[in-house]
Design an enzyme around this catalytic site. Sequence first.
Site, mmCIF file in Angstrom:
data_model
loop_
_atom_site.group_PDB
_atom_site.id
_atom_site.type_symbol
_atom_site.label_atom_id
_atom_site.label_comp_id
_atom_site.label_asym_id
_atom_site.label_seq_id
_atom_site.Cartn_x
_atom_site.Cartn_y
_atom_site.Cartn_z
ATOM 1 N N CYS A 2 0.832 -1.190 0.049
ATOM 2 C CA CYS A 2 0.198 0.020 0.081
ATOM 3 C C CYS A 2 0.798 1.185 -0.128
ATOM 4 O O CYS A 2 2.095 1.191 -0.056
ATOM 5 C CB CYS A 2 -0.956 -0.048 1.215
ATOM 6 S SG CYS A 2 -1.793 -1.478 1.546
ATOM 7 N N LEU A 50 -3.678 -1.757 -1.554
ATOM 8 C CA LEU A 50 -3.600 -2.725 -2.516
ATOM 9 C C LEU A 50 -3.982 -3.975 -1.960
ATOM 10 O O LEU A 50 -3.183 -4.355 -0.858
ATOM 11 C CB LEU A 50 -2.100 -2.806 -3.296
ATOM 12 C CG LEU A 50 -2.186 -4.184 -4.239
ATOM 13 C CD1 LEU A 50 -3.057 -3.669 -5.544
ATOM 14 C CD2 LEU A 50 -0.787 -4.086 -4.792
#
Length: 653
Positions: A2, A50
């Site tokens: 992320c 993500l």
Amino acid sequence: MCGFVGVFDLNKVPINLGCLCKMRDMIIHRGPDDEGIYIDHNLGLGFRRLSIIDVELGHQPMTTVDGRYTIVFNGEIYNYVELRTYLVRSGVSFKTESDTEVLLHLFAQKGKDCLSLLNGMFAFAIWDKEKRELFIARDRMGIKPLYYYADHERFIFASEIKAIIADRTIRREPNYPAILDYLSFMYIPGDKTFFKGIHKLMPGHYAIVGENKPLQIEQYWDITFNYAEKTEKQFVEELRSVIDDAVRIHLRSDVPVGCHLSGGLDSSTVTCLAAKHLQKPFKTFSGKFTEDEFYDETKYAKVVSKAANTTYLETVPSKSFFQKSLHKLVWHMDEPCVGPGIIPQYAVCQLAAKNVKVALGGQGGDEIFGGYPRYFFTYEKSTGFTKSINTQQAIEQSLLKKLANKFVFVKGYMKQHGIKTTIEKIRKNLMEHNNGTCSFEDVWRKYSSSFANASSVFSETLRTQLAGYNPDEAFFQFIRKDVTDDIFDKMLYHDMKAYLPGLLQVEDRMSMAVSLESRVPMLDYRIVELAATIPPHMKVKGLEPKYIFKKAIEGIIPNEILHRKDKKGFPTPINVWFEEDKEFVADILLDKNAKQRSLFDDKQIEKLIASSSAYSWALWSMINIEMWFKIFIDEDPRYVDSDGKAREEVARR
């Protein structure tokens, strides 16, 4: 995997939500699946996700039930299953299956001491609402990035620099000493960045800052070379077991996993062990160039793919791909770092991202086990001046073997750097050998330099900016650290602390550019710590690169790969491309803005471009620096849009 950003106003001014959202969304490529914001008056956290572990419930920022601690976390905690079991036994209740919640509760229970229990790649920030303190930390090897800006009013941090400077109140000023570091070594040792006032949190470090507590940075982990008294067989067996387990836990994921595969020792080992643990077909991703057979290692990758029963996928980046992608690469990187290998790495990541969300690679094996030719060239030249545990092994090595290894290296060097540059390097080496005046530090500095005569292209403007700065001070800080008396392990320590973080910056940025999570099981800290207990005379026995590692993976990878002698490291034909299109190079280095900036001497640049195939790496360095100025300082509309993001296309003149 992320990205996050945070703002802590030390004067207790409320956070500007609009600005925080803009900073967060500047790195949307790191996490297109989800977004989050947390604000506690003068503290704001922004997050892009993500989704890899617990796709449904792993939303961030994440806060404890009592509201005291809030976390943003980028990375993976590979031993989160074991840590979760420990926490449950101690009475902790969980709402999700995510490693983020495990990390949050572990910190709530143990504070900074939780770091010693983590096996993973991570950068995270935890806000303590009760103490009004912020805690940030970065993994041991620096796999995941973390940058910060600090003054008397604010502490701002993020996964990428571009998120920090999205706050327009932060001045964009070039940091010329860092630029000279890059020109000299193609990486930046220490915590400097190209942006004045913006720093990296160093690997293995944490920081604490509070409303009433000044910024305090501490190191929580380092590599220690305490050689164990074990037999070669014992080291091999232990190493084989740890590598196998590292790959096993790096495969933990709730989304599809694949492998980067170059056909070298490290990526082949990871791929073959992944096949063993997954016990089902998976995809591998390779790349090559068609300019010359030297730039194509896929025959080895295909051997491994067949042995591991993977679905083999391949990409072939071209000169056109490079020219269209260069500005995007520089934008994603935040600052220039390492060599042109970022081009094929970006292409392979693009290929992987179309097929999986997670890809394992082999990064780190050369720095841990001694795989680069410069270690052995430096050692050979230095043993006459510095006594080392390996001296007897150097004597025992045959002259024929030395000559064979050098021939392979010189052949490859000539392909990448050109005949003129290679001949000049050999000539200088011969002169220095005959003079017999080189110390270990002198030789190591020489073999670690990427642009030895960089000052020859400096303009008076750049000389003035660099007055009084000596890049050797930053370069030698790790070599001179008292971690071992052995010069071979000193070189490995330097590279793990200075060079490897640059490679990992590329690994992170090129994968995150396409929203792909890249994992590097060879950098499991257990492998690094075990390798540091192996004496150099066993680690590179007979000056055989990665000797002990090769013994550990015998029978795991195909013999054709195990006994390779033509190590290349994904060479990129920039010398061919620059020679074929000199106008492309000139358009960047000699346009109006570049001439007004006057970093480099125009006449010297013209000479380098005229012989571009011989000076391709020097030109590569200068192109990256100039493109960085165009994108981040000039905000040139040819390369970036009005929102500060890289343009999808750049029109050639």
